[in-house]
Motif scaffolding. Structure first.
Motif, PDB file in Angstrom:
ATOM      1  N   UNK A  20       0.830  -1.208   0.000  1.00 59.04           N
ATOM      2  CA  UNK A  20       0.000   0.000   0.000  1.00 59.04           C
ATOM      3  C   UNK A  20       0.865   1.260   0.000  1.00 59.04           C
ATOM      4  N   UNK A  21       2.166   1.098   0.270  1.00 61.78           N
ATOM      5  CA  UNK A  21       3.056   2.250   0.338  1.00 61.78           C
ATOM      6  C   UNK A  21       4.023   2.328  -0.835  1.00 61.78           C
ATOM      7  N   UNK A  22       3.984   1.356  -1.739  1.00 66.23           N
ATOM      8  CA  UNK A  22       4.993   1.300  -2.795  1.00 66.23           C
ATOM      9  C   UNK A  22       4.428   0.687  -4.065  1.00 66.23           C
ATOM     10  N   UNK A  23       5.033   1.049  -5.194  1.00 65.44           N
ATOM     11  CA  UNK A  23       4.700   0.391  -6.458  1.00 65.44           C
ATOM     12  C   UNK A  23       5.438  -0.938  -6.598  1.00 65.44           C
ATOM     13  N   UNK A  24       6.389  -1.196  -5.716  1.00 63.35           N
ATOM     14  CA  UNK A  24       7.062  -2.489  -5.722  1.00 63.35           C
ATOM     15  C   UNK A  24       6.152  -3.575  -5.163  1.00 63.35           C
ATOM     16  N   UNK A  25       6.510  -4.824  -5.432  1.00 60.31           N
ATOM     17  CA  UNK A  25       5.708  -5.950  -4.956  1.00 60.31           C
ATOM     18  C   UNK A  25       6.589  -6.970  -4.258  1.00 60.31           C
ATOM     19  N   UNK A  26       6.022  -7.604  -3.256  1.00 62.08           N
ATOM     20  CA  UNK A  26       6.742  -8.593  -2.455  1.00 62.08           C
ATOM     21  C   UNK A  26       6.079  -9.955  -2.637  1.00 62.08           C
ATOM     22  N   UNK A  27       6.865 -10.938  -3.001  1.00 62.11           N
ATOM     23  CA  UNK A  27       6.390 -12.319  -3.086  1.00 62.11           C
ATOM     24  C   UNK A  27       7.120 -13.141  -2.034  1.00 62.11           C
ATOM     25  N   UNK A  28       6.362 -13.884  -1.249  1.00 57.32           N
ATOM     26  CA  UNK A  28       6.940 -14.731  -0.207  1.00 57.32           C
ATOM     27  C   UNK A  28       6.763 -16.194  -0.610  1.00 57.32           C
ATOM     28  N   UNK A  29       7.860 -16.921  -0.652  1.00 55.86           N
ATOM     29  CA  UNK A  29       7.839 -18.352  -0.980  1.00 55.86           C
ATOM     30  C   UNK A  29       8.514 -19.106   0.161  1.00 55.86           C
ATOM     31  N   UNK A  30       7.831 -20.112   0.681  1.00 57.40           N
ATOM     32  CA  UNK A  30       8.383 -20.940   1.760  1.00 57.40           C
ATOM     33  C   UNK A  30       8.549 -22.365   1.253  1.00 57.40           C
ATOM     34  N   UNK A  31       9.740 -22.902   1.417  1.00 54.34           N
ATOM     35  CA  UNK A  31      10.035 -24.276   1.013  1.00 54.34           C
ATOM     36  C   UNK A  31      10.324 -25.113   2.253  1.00 54.34           C
ATOM     37  N   UNK A  32       9.886 -26.374   2.290  1.00 60.30           N
ATOM     38  CA  UNK A  32      10.202 -27.212   3.450  1.00 60.30           C
ATOM     39  C   UNK A  32      11.705 -27.415   3.624  1.00 60.30           C
ATOM     40  N   UNK A  33      12.433 -27.469   2.514  1.00 59.77           N
ATOM     41  CA  UNK A  33      13.897 -27.586   2.535  1.00 59.77           C
ATOM     42  C   UNK A  33      14.406 -27.184   1.166  1.00 59.77           C
ATOM     43  N   UNK A 219       0.274 -13.377  -0.806  1.00 59.16           N
ATOM     44  CA  UNK A 219       0.162 -14.472   0.159  1.00 59.16           C
ATOM     45  C   UNK A 219       1.460 -15.275   0.115  1.00 59.16           C
ATOM     46  N   UNK A 220       1.575 -16.158   1.093  1.00 56.46           N
ATOM     47  CA  UNK A 220       2.718 -17.077   1.111  1.00 56.46           C
ATOM     48  C   UNK A 220       2.449 -18.230   0.145  1.00 56.46           C
ATOM     49  N   UNK A 221       3.422 -18.524  -0.691  1.00 54.41           N
ATOM     50  CA  UNK A 221       3.360 -19.698  -1.554  1.00 54.41           C
ATOM     51  C   UNK A 221       4.222 -20.773  -0.921  1.00 54.41           C
ATOM     52  N   UNK A 222       3.622 -21.880  -0.543  1.00 57.21           N
ATOM     53  CA  UNK A 222       4.384 -22.993   0.032  1.00 57.21           C
ATOM     54  C   UNK A 222       4.666 -24.019  -1.045  1.00 57.21           C
TER      55      UNK A 222
END
Length: 223
Positions: A20-33, A219-222
């Protein structure tokens, strides 16, 4: 370690608040290992398999006494064939037992050097970045926060426009905010805090204009 439903909700809120504060985007990816580390297990097993030959070389009398136990010809010196066969059997057995023991899920991570973990996590993060974030936004303003849960390590990788203006060391605060809670078993808290700091950094260079569409999942992508 796994992410709970509450972790997912909290991180999604943090991503939306940051963007909401930036034109940039954040993607979160979580891997088990980031890797199974089978090669590390193999290296340790091979090292342990060298123990019987090493002991035989250091104390050959011990090998001869062991050979006498299996060689029925008590009236003569133990044969070289029996001695070498026994040594080979001990070497193979040591390798198989070590491969089995070191391959256990509870043991394997403890055998991996920290530097190896860091390299594997970084390599997997770069591959994930290329597949999910790189050039996925029209303005090349995507940032990947990659989390490897088994290693309790993370990487931040930025797309071209961000990388050109934001030095990699600028992500240090975000990494520090993430790794403390992560290593304490609170990944949701760490990710949300890191996303907040990533958003603050992006807002300084790419403030919100309202003209850049939302092109990455909030959202988080697992994996």
């Amino acid at each position: 370690m796994r992410l709970s439903a509450e972790d997912h909700a909290r991180v999604a809120d943090a991503i939306r608040a940051a963007e909401a504060r930036t034109d940039g985007e954040v993607l979160v990816v979580a891997a088990p290992a980031s890797d199974a580390y089978h090669d590390v297990v193999l290296h340790w097993a091979l090292l342990l398999a060298l123990l019987p030959p090493a002991l035989a070389a250091a104390w050959p009398d011990g090998l001869l006494r062991a050979t006498e136990l299996v060689d029925p010809a008590w009236d003569r010196a133990p044969s070289l064939r029996v001695a070498l066969t026994l040594l080979l059997a001990a070497t193979v057995l040591a390798f198989l037992l070590a491969r089995r023991l070191f391959g256990l899920a509870a043991v394997r991570p403890r055998l991996v050097p920290p530097a190896t973990k860091a390299r594997r996590v970084r390599r997997r993060a770069l591959g994930t970045f290329r597949a999910t974030t790189e050039a996925r936004t029209a303005t090349r303003t995507g940032v990947l926060l990659y989390l490897s849960l088994a290693e309790r390590r993370a990487e931040i990788v930025a797309d071209a426009a961000i990388h050109a203006r934001v030095a990699p060391e600028r992500w240090g605060d975000a990494m520090a905010a993430l790794l403390g809670p992560l290593r304490a078993g609170r990944p949701g808290d760490g990710i949300a805090a890191a996303v907040e700091r990533i958003g603050a950094e992006l807002a300084a260079y790419f403030p919100f204009t309202g003209t850049d569409p939302n092109e990455l999942p909030d959202r988080v992508i697992e994996l």
